[in-house]
Design an enzyme around this catalytic site. Structure first.
Site, short mmCIF file in Angstrom:
data_model
loop_
_atom_site.label_atom_id
_atom_site.label_comp_id
_atom_site.label_asym_id
_atom_site.label_seq_id
_atom_site.Cartn_x
_atom_site.Cartn_y
_atom_site.Cartn_z
N HIS A 95 -6.28 -0.93 -3.93
CA HIS A 95 -5.30 -0.65 -2.88
C HIS A 95 -4.13 0.14 -3.47
O HIS A 95 -4.18 0.55 -4.64
CB HIS A 95 -4.85 -1.95 -2.20
CG HIS A 95 -4.29 -2.96 -3.14
ND1 HIS A 95 -2.97 -2.99 -3.50
CD2 HIS A 95 -4.90 -3.96 -3.83
CE1 HIS A 95 -2.76 -3.97 -4.35
NE2 HIS A 95 -3.93 -4.58 -4.58
N ALA A 96 -3.08 0.36 -2.72
CA ALA A 96 -2.01 1.28 -3.09
C ALA A 96 -1.35 0.98 -4.44
O ALA A 96 -1.15 1.90 -5.24
CB ALA A 96 -0.95 1.31 -2.00
#
Length: 92
Positions: free
Chosen positions: A15-16
């Site tokens: 994820h980010a």
């Protein structure tokens, strides 16, 4: 050219936050670094490219480094993937 394959085992995938860490690591090196997943290849120095792959748990990714500091780059990225508990290397 050096290639390594990893299985992503993190519940959240890439994820980010970990993607940003990996991209920042890749940007330190001069060599070309590519990330391949789901038959798509992106520049590992591009956060948008990495995030566009939507890498989830159970995915296999391939990192390819090509250039004068390729060995250092692949080692640094491998270390980050392991230290961030994102996954493990798959021996082929």
């Amino acid at each position: 050219m050096i290639k390594r394959v990893f299985e992503i085992t993190s519940e959240a995938g890439i994820h980010a936050r970990p993607a940003t860490t990996l991209v920042n690591t890749a940007m330190v090196f001069d060599c070309d670094i590519q990330l391949t997943a789901f038959k798509k290849t992106v520049d590992f120095k591009s956060i948008m490219g990495v995030m566009s792959l939507g890498i989830y748990r159970g995915s296999c990714i391939e990192i390819t480094c090509n250039g004068q500091d390729e060995k250092e780059a692949i080692e640094a990225l491998t270390e980050q993937i392991v230290n961030l508990k994102l996954g493990h290397e798959v021996k082929i």
